[in-house]
Design a protein around this motif. Structure first.
Motif, PDB file in Angstrom:
ATOM      1  N   GLU A   7       0.854  -1.192   0.000  1.00  0.00           N
ATOM      2  CA  GLU A   7       0.000   0.000   0.000  1.00  0.00           C
ATOM      3  C   GLU A   7       0.890   1.243   0.000  1.00  0.00           C
ATOM      4  O   GLU A   7       1.861   1.328   0.738  1.00  0.00           O
ATOM      5  N   ARG A   8       0.583   2.228  -0.832  1.00  0.00           N
ATOM      6  CA  ARG A   8       1.393   3.446  -0.912  1.00  0.00           C
ATOM      7  C   ARG A   8       1.161   4.354   0.283  1.00  0.00           C
ATOM      8  O   ARG A   8       2.049   5.061   0.705  1.00  0.00           O
ATOM      9  N   ARG A   9      -0.048   4.391   0.795  1.00  0.00           N
ATOM     10  CA  ARG A   9      -0.334   5.260   1.931  1.00  0.00           C
ATOM     11  C   ARG A   9      -0.050   4.489   3.208  1.00  0.00           C
ATOM     12  O   ARG A   9      -0.746   3.551   3.551  1.00  0.00           O
ATOM     13  N   ARG A  10       0.995   4.911   3.898  1.00  0.00           N
ATOM     14  CA  ARG A  10       1.358   4.226   5.134  1.00  0.00           C
ATOM     15  C   ARG A  10       0.675   4.881   6.313  1.00  0.00           C
ATOM     16  O   ARG A  10       0.332   6.049   6.287  1.00  0.00           O
ATOM     17  N   ARG A  11       0.516   4.122   7.342  1.00  0.00           N
ATOM     18  CA  ARG A  11      -0.054   4.620   8.591  1.00  0.00           C
ATOM     19  C   ARG A  11       1.082   4.694   9.610  1.00  0.00           C
ATOM     20  O   ARG A  11       1.770   3.711   9.849  1.00  0.00           O
ATOM     21  N   TRP A  12       1.263   5.867  10.177  1.00  0.00           N
ATOM     22  CA  TRP A  12       2.335   6.064  11.159  1.00  0.00           C
ATOM     23  C   TRP A  12       1.716   6.168  12.539  1.00  0.00           C
ATOM     24  O   TRP A  12       0.819   6.982  12.771  1.00  0.00           O
ATOM     25  N   SER A  13       2.194   5.382  13.482  1.00  0.00           N
ATOM     26  CA  SER A  13       1.694   5.452  14.858  1.00  0.00           C
ATOM     27  C   SER A  13       2.210   6.735  15.506  1.00  0.00           C
ATOM     28  O   SER A  13       3.157   7.361  15.028  1.00  0.00           O
ATOM     29  N   SER A  14       1.593   7.105  16.605  1.00  0.00           N
ATOM     30  CA  SER A  14       2.047   8.294  17.350  1.00  0.00           C
ATOM     31  C   SER A  14       3.487   8.128  17.796  1.00  0.00           C
ATOM     32  O   SER A  14       4.272   9.078  17.773  1.00  0.00           O
ATOM     33  N   ARG A  15       3.844   6.916  18.177  1.00  0.00           N
ATOM     34  CA  ARG A  15       5.220   6.647  18.621  1.00  0.00           C
ATOM     35  C   ARG A  15       6.200   6.827  17.462  1.00  0.00           C
ATOM     36  O   ARG A  15       7.264   7.420  17.622  1.00  0.00           O
ATOM     37  N   ASP A  16       5.821   6.328  16.267  1.00  0.00           N
ATOM     38  CA  ASP A  16       6.677   6.488  15.089  1.00  0.00           C
ATOM     39  C   ASP A  16       6.840   7.964  14.736  1.00  0.00           C
ATOM     40  O   ASP A  16       7.937   8.422  14.426  1.00  0.00           O
ATOM     41  N   ARG A  17       5.740   8.709  14.769  1.00  0.00           N
ATOM     42  CA  ARG A  17       5.807  10.142  14.458  1.00  0.00           C
ATOM     43  C   ARG A  17       6.730  10.860  15.427  1.00  0.00           C
ATOM     44  O   ARG A  17       7.545  11.686  15.029  1.00  0.00           O
ATOM     45  N   ALA A  18       6.582  10.543  16.715  1.00  0.00           N
ATOM     46  CA  ALA A  18       7.429  11.186  17.727  1.00  0.00           C
ATOM     47  C   ALA A  18       8.896  10.861  17.489  1.00  0.00           C
ATOM     48  O   ALA A  18       9.761  11.736  17.600  1.00  0.00           O
ATOM     49  N   GLU A  19       9.192   9.612  17.136  1.00  0.00           N
ATOM     50  CA  GLU A  19      10.579   9.218  16.864  1.00  0.00           C
ATOM     51  C   GLU A  19      11.146   9.989  15.669  1.00  0.00           C
ATOM     52  O   GLU A  19      12.274  10.493  15.712  1.00  0.00           O
ATOM     53  N   ILE A  20      10.343  10.102  14.615  1.00  0.00           N
ATOM     54  CA  ILE A  20      10.790  10.800  13.415  1.00  0.00           C
ATOM     55  C   ILE A  20      10.980  12.291  13.698  1.00  0.00           C
ATOM     56  O   ILE A  20      11.979  12.891  13.300  1.00  0.00           O
ATOM     57  N   LEU A  21      10.032  12.904  14.408  1.00  0.00           N
ATOM     58  CA  LEU A  21      10.146  14.328  14.727  1.00  0.00           C
ATOM     59  C   LEU A  21      11.350  14.602  15.629  1.00  0.00           C
ATOM     60  O   LEU A  21      12.062  15.591  15.442  1.00  0.00           O
ATOM     61  N   THR A  22      11.569  13.733  16.579  1.00  0.00           N
ATOM     62  CA  THR A  22      12.728  13.903  17.465  1.00  0.00           C
ATOM     63  C   THR A  22      14.019  13.826  16.666  1.00  0.00           C
ATOM     64  O   THR A  22      14.924  14.647  16.837  1.00  0.00           O
ATOM     65  N   ALA A  23      14.099  12.843  15.772  1.00  0.00           N
ATOM     66  CA  ALA A  23      15.296  12.693  14.941  1.00  0.00           C
ATOM     67  C   ALA A  23      15.490  13.895  14.022  1.00  0.00           C
ATOM     68  O   ALA A  23      16.611  14.370  13.826  1.00  0.00           O
ATOM     69  N   ALA A  24      14.397  14.404  13.475  1.00  0.00           N
ATOM     70  CA  ALA A  24      14.482  15.495  12.494  1.00  0.00           C
ATOM     71  C   ALA A  24      14.828  16.837  13.124  1.00  0.00           C
ATOM     72  O   ALA A  24      15.483  17.667  12.492  1.00  0.00           O
ATOM     73  N   PHE A  25      14.406  17.068  14.370  1.00  0.00           N
ATOM     74  CA  PHE A  25      14.585  18.392  14.958  1.00  0.00           C
ATOM     75  C   PHE A  25      15.527  18.401  16.149  1.00  0.00           C
ATOM     76  O   PHE A  25      15.537  19.340  16.929  1.00  0.00           O
ATOM     77  N   THR A  26      16.347  17.374  16.259  1.00  0.00           N
ATOM     78  CA  THR A  26      17.433  17.379  17.233  1.00  0.00           C
ATOM     79  C   THR A  26      18.474  18.380  16.723  1.00  0.00           C
ATOM     80  O   THR A  26      18.723  18.439  15.522  1.00  0.00           O
ATOM     81  N   PRO A  27      19.066  19.189  17.608  1.00  0.00           N
ATOM     82  CA  PRO A  27      20.065  20.144  17.139  1.00  0.00           C
ATOM     83  C   PRO A  27      21.141  19.458  16.292  1.00  0.00           C
ATOM     84  O   PRO A  27      21.665  18.413  16.660  1.00  0.00           O
ATOM     85  N   GLY A  28      21.405  20.039  15.135  1.00  0.00           N
ATOM     86  CA  GLY A  28      22.406  19.504  14.226  1.00  0.00           C
ATOM     87  C   GLY A  28      21.870  18.489  13.232  1.00  0.00           C
ATOM     88  O   GLY A  28      22.590  18.062  12.332  1.00  0.00           O
ATOM     89  N   ALA A  29      20.607  18.094  13.380  1.00  0.00           N
ATOM     90  CA  ALA A  29      20.021  17.111  12.464  1.00  0.00           C
ATOM     91  C   ALA A  29      19.676  17.767  11.135  1.00  0.00           C
ATOM     92  O   ALA A  29      19.447  18.969  11.062  1.00  0.00           O
ATOM     93  N   ASN A  30      19.633  16.959  10.094  1.00  0.00           N
ATOM     94  CA  ASN A  30      19.255  17.416   8.767  1.00  0.00           C
ATOM     95  C   ASN A  30      17.933  16.744   8.411  1.00  0.00           C
ATOM     96  O   ASN A  30      17.860  15.513   8.304  1.00  0.00           O
TER      97      ASN A  30
END
Length: 100
Positions: A7-30
């Motif tokens: 399926e092209r449309r994936r479902r992201w759990s709240s935990r997955d979203r939090a992990e991705i956001l944390t990784a993306a907006f950690t100081p120095g992250a790209n």
């Protein structure tokens, strides 16, 4: 048209979203590198961030700085919290654990 395969449309759990956001907006992250690592668009990461920050009364991502202070004996503040609106909270090392 019948689509076969994953399926092209994936479902992201709240935990997955939090992990991705944390990784993306950690100081120095790209954000682009994080997006590639999780196989997600940068636009979706920014949309999730906007949604997280817009939730009124809900926890949001905020930067935290841990500073090594000398011993906080004698009732000196042990926890300092400075909010963006200028409010400052100081909790003494002698505060009771039942403090509301």
């Amino acid at each position: 048209m019948l689509l076969a395969g994953p399926e092209r449309r994936r479902r992201w759990s709240s935990r997955d979203r939090a992990e991705i956001l944390t990784a993306a907006f950690t100081p120095g992250a790209n954000v682009s590198e994080v997006a590639r690592r999780f196989d997600i668009s940068t636009g979706l990461i920014y949309t999730w961030r906007r949604q997280a920050l817009a939730r009124e009364g809900a926890p949001a991502f905020v930067p935290a700085t841990v500073v090594d202070f000398p011993s906080c004996g004698g009732g000196a503040p042990a926890i300092f919290v400075d909010f963006p609106n200028g409010t400052k909270v100081r909790i003494s090392s002698t505060a009771p654990s039942e403090l509301p």
